[in-house]
Motif scaffolding. Structure first.
Motif, PDB file in Angstrom:
ATOM      1  N   ASP A 192      14.137  33.808  59.489  1.00  0.00           N
ATOM      2  CA  ASP A 192      13.374  34.001  60.731  1.00  0.00           C
ATOM      3  C   ASP A 192      14.116  34.919  61.700  1.00  0.00           C
ATOM      4  OD1 ASP A 192      11.252  32.365  59.925  1.00  0.00           O
ATOM      5  OD2 ASP A 192      12.279  30.556  60.625  1.00  0.00           O
ATOM      6  N   ARG A 250      13.493  38.449  60.921  1.00  0.00           N
ATOM      7  CA  ARG A 250      12.178  38.902  61.411  1.00  0.00           C
ATOM      8  C   ARG A 250      12.182  39.138  62.912  1.00  0.00           C
ATOM      9  NH1 ARG A 250       9.924  35.248  57.703  1.00  0.00           N
ATOM     10  NH2 ARG A 250       9.407  36.375  55.772  1.00  0.00           N
ATOM     11  N   GLU A 277       7.932  40.660  62.989  1.00  0.00           N
ATOM     12  CA  GLU A 277       6.946  39.596  63.232  1.00  0.00           C
ATOM     13  C   GLU A 277       7.188  39.039  64.637  1.00  0.00           C
ATOM     14  OE1 GLU A 277       4.134  38.187  61.558  1.00  0.00           O
ATOM     15  OE2 GLU A 277       4.180  37.528  63.659  1.00  0.00           O
ATOM     16  N   SER A 334       6.226  33.627  61.557  1.00  0.00           N
ATOM     17  CA  SER A 334       7.443  33.836  60.765  1.00  0.00           C
ATOM     18  C   SER A 334       7.849  32.544  60.068  1.00  0.00           C
ATOM     19  CB  SER A 334       8.586  34.318  61.663  1.00  0.00           C
ATOM     20  OG  SER A 334       9.785  34.390  60.907  1.00  0.00           O
ATOM     21  N   THR A 388       8.204  32.006  56.089  1.00  0.00           N
ATOM     22  CA  THR A 388       9.472  31.569  55.499  1.00  0.00           C
ATOM     23  C   THR A 388       9.291  30.262  54.739  1.00  0.00           C
ATOM     24  OG1 THR A 388      10.672  32.591  57.342  1.00  0.00           O
ATOM     25  CG2 THR A 388      11.877  30.997  55.998  1.00  0.00           C
TER      26      THR A 388
END
Lengths: 343, 343, 343, 343
Positions: free
Chosen positions: B312, B315, B321, B327, B331
């Motif tokens: 995350d 991202r 994202e 996100s 994930t």
């Protein structure tokens, strides 16, 4: 038609055998049968295996726990050609009466006595003698490792006699909250320990004596051996002898594989389910030959080593494969054995 | 074009982050970089990852060991958009100078200090604040678990103050031959321990005090909490609060999940790599509310819990994202989190 | 005439109680009674204690093992004024019928229920209430430590409420080959755990909640506490409160006493039998006061802590000493408690 | 005048040697010398030993910690006739230069090399050869146990060759918070391990090969042996051979002494300081003779076994007792060896 195999006893060995059967293309998992209703059986459900209840009591508790049942043990035996019994020590001996009555072939695990089936099995040693038999017993993890290594030496004409000290893991990881030993060592009461005679139940020619002790760890067994060779030999010959087995992996201390935990992590890294090591991991650089004496040590994954043997035993008993070599090769490929282990 | 991610430090966390990156469809593993040349790096080679040498010395020893190298650390940074540094404690702090000089975004792990990046990350708490930043620090395993659970209570308006006792695993399994504690307990020197202030580096509003002790096992941490609620509440409300997190799994003692080892085995059964548990496993039936006081315990897989957070964080920093929720969902799906765990 | 004390159950606690009685100048060990015939009872023989057989079966096996017997349990009760029962959990409850029938006073250990005697004992808290009673129960090791520490805070007017997390040793060293936990932690099923209510069986005014977990070591328990004080206080006041107990020893992390094993070694160094620590060892430098909240940790030697309490209980029940303070002082001196421990 | 003995290095071995010297009537403890200032040295102070600082830095820190010092290392050597050096591995080798320069006789422990003194000592094997020497090295715990047992077999004319597997405790209890191994086994890198050649440094005639492995417990070592006898023999002869040593204790599994922890508890029960077992505890009922092969196992208390040897070495080097037999008898009596152990 593929042979349908029933699995009784979904424990440490049973759940691995079930997965291994499911991975073969020449046999089929008919279903798994147990009495447990907790987290342990829930994985079988998630994997899509047909689940059967071993007893009436279990049927109730399993249904209450929301396990969707395919039937009871009799139902499972009714749809199977052969049963692999992986129930805890002594229980299989009781189940045998049922198997015999129904005339279904069966395979027991090493916790049972040789006499129960009259035949003990180790793929690289005596596959042929198990062909089309009604039953056999796959010998225990320790004995399997002994047979693999000593058979390799014997085939090379090097084996005179073998004296081993066996360090046995105290309990399996999933049960290590229930019992085990703490900050101590517990020798087995008797010298010699039972593993020597157990190996002789497969190969009566072996001159072997073992001593065994329980050690406070849960990962795997560790064996130390002192072997008298038939003659003076060099290390190269011995290594080549061990390499004739496809189920011995030669490892090196110099690669950082210096202990049971590093070996375990390597097999987890490789992506093996549960980090299983089906092979005997024998230290090549630690191995020593002095005159006609050979010294070596290896690690045995007690949860995994008998899985490929059990698959081979299925092929032998059902007669679906007459050649030991071909069965072993097939099994090895399906489990990633000595193939880098990448499934 | 997919963002290319460099992984520096292929250890307990690094090897898991590498695999997790490789599993995403919106980013790409540029390569892994380390100094080791033994069995630990050989898995990276087998998995087909590009391997880079972190130092000149390492380059020599890795080549001698037969590792095919894609280049050195500078080469890897040259082809990557962001670097995740999972090197051992304190080393990352040195690497940071290199990252800054090259102007490459970077993510550190919880062993480093908050000040090194000026931002500490926990996906469900402060994803938004990390968007497009140059760097962040994914907080440690213990702190991540604290933030997930207390954030859930806080969002439900229930959290007043939290007092925790943390039982920390002594060492990781792969290193348990090198050091660890035996048949003893080792309290951390200072009360309060550092985890409370560490959680406040993500959420300064938390009223939290922790005490910590090292225990002689290698599997996972175990936390006990006594939380003062903002008001009298019932168990149902608290459970519902915890259920708002997708990274807390409620488990039950009555299902046989009564200890760290049974939980570990369940995740191995599920087929998770290394038996990884990305979730906080919190006992639902053990949890107790008495008036405005809440008591509960949970288990933290210290090797795995920060893996989804790190994905995350990638991202967030790359801005690929903007929504934390999206996100996290992405994930979770890729890692099988709270989806039964079947990958 | 000195009161004659019978000891039933020569186990971990019983053998220590026997030695402690033998060390007093105002009472006498009438004999010890058990069913065991192996190495465990042989020490009693060597120490010159009169040995009695608890059952007829035991009489046979003990005689066969060459143990010279002074008689059976009835014989021992016949020559004693009071009996201390240290048999394993639940067995004492059965013996109680015999004691009542014979009208002999008796003391039970903490494994038994409060209701069995209607009185639970902790010397510094309620000695007076046990004076001349027919029976009492010396509370368990964990509860004894809780009562010593909280009673000290209570007497100083500082105690509001106490919340504790208890790390319990998994098994005793002498039995660690029979069972125990390995590489895991096992939380007690229920929160709160039973120790809170157990402490209230001695002092019903205590506002106390405990959580407990079994940890894989055999040395001693470790408790972590978060206490709400009646008011803001400073560390000095709290330390002074703990110093009012003669059975709490303040230790310092800075002296190298950083763990259960170092503390154990210190008491072995001091020459204490079995390295016994009768005191609660509480870390002074680790202790923290923040506003009206107090945090501390201490170690409890589960094999030894109830020994002095049992000696005091004997004095209380027989009425041989009316003053708690004088009995405690006498006991402490005989065992070397807080006197540097040099016997 | 009694010979004054200096003790350098007040650790696991040193503190025991100090107490043992203090217990002899024909020698005197001049003082103990170390660098530590924490709880470990405080016992020496309480026991009334003269404490000396080994270095200038230590002098400062020890004085700051309130240790009353009798002087520095040079001062201690100045008042002593012989020095026993029990410092950690490799440090003694440096001290040797000082001892030689001052012309003071010295005894080293088994961590040092044979070459440092040119003589290695084991009382029952080669006492005479150490008479009036300037220095010797008391061989390590493992080697001492090997020499005691094999010397007994050799004297009986039974010993041909010996092959042993040695399970070594991972660390000592007092240091088990600092390092050790967890849930794993760690084989020594090389086969044969160093203990075989080490035993040959005392008795070059021995045909001996050892393999060694570190196991996760802290109590004691466990050895398994396979000995080729010079001829077929029966168990009685072998037992009688072992009984010629006064420092081998024959124990029986059937007495409940089934593991390292039960043996440890027995010696604690006996009142031995630290539960020390100076003897080799060899299982009599487990021992097996098959033809000309002998199998047995024994336990070695690595903290205690060299203490009596060190006392004998003092007598040999100072020439205060010419007869090995008399010195051994004297030492045994003072330590309660094979005398039921009641001091």
């Amino acid at each position: 038609m593929k042979k349908k195999i029933a699995l009784i006893g979904y424990g440490v060995i049973g759940k691995r055998v079930a997965d291994a059967i499911a991975r073969q293309d020449d046999m089929e998992l008919a279903g798994v049968c147990d009495v447990i209703s907790d987290w342990r059986i829930q994985t079988a459900v998630k994997k899509g295996y047909s689940v059967y209840a071993a007893t009436e009591d279990a049927q109730d508790s399993m249904q209450k726990a929301g396990i969707s049942l395919a039937g009871n043990m009799a139902d499972l035996l009714g749809v199977a050609h052969l049963v692999v019994d992986c129930t805890p020590k002594k229980i299989a001996a009781q189940n045998v009466e049922i198997y015999k009555e129904r005339g279904i072939k069966f395979i027991l695990q090493g916790g049972e006595k040789h006499e129960t089936t009259g035949h003990s099995f180790s793929a690289e040693n005596n596959y042929a003698s198990a062909l089309n038999r009604d039953s056999t017993r796959v010998v225990s993890c320790n004995t399997t490792s002994i047979l693999r290594t000593l058979t390799a030496l014997k085939k090379a004409g090097l084996l005179q006699s073998a004296r081993g000290t066996l360090l046995r893991r105290a309990t399996d990881p999933w049960e290590s909250h229930l019992g085990g030993i703490m900050n101590t060592l517990v020798p087995e009461k008797d010298i010699p320990s039972h593993q020597g005679p157990d190996a002789q139940s497969v190969d009566s020619e072996l001159d072997i004596v073992t001593m065994a002790v329980k050690v406070p760890q849960t990962l795997s067994h560790l064996h130390y051996w002192n072997v008298r060779l038939t003659r003076k030999a060099d290390k190269k010959e011995v290594i080549e002898a061990f390499q004739t087995s496809t189920r011995i992996t030669l490892i090196n201390y110099s690669d950082g594989l210096v202990s049971n935990n590093t070996i375990k992590e390597k097999y987890l890294d490789m992506g093996r389910p549960w980090g299983d090591m089906y092979e005997v991991a024998l230290w090549q650089d630690m191995l020593k030959v002095e005159g006609d004496e050979l010294y070596y040590a290896y690690v045995v994954d007690n949860q995994a080593i008998v899985i490929p043997e059990t698959i081979d035993a299925i092929r032998a008993l059902t007669g679906m494969e007459e050649s030991a070599e071909k069965s072993i090769k097939k099994t090895n490929k399906s489990l990633g054995i000595n193939n880098g282990g990448q499934l």
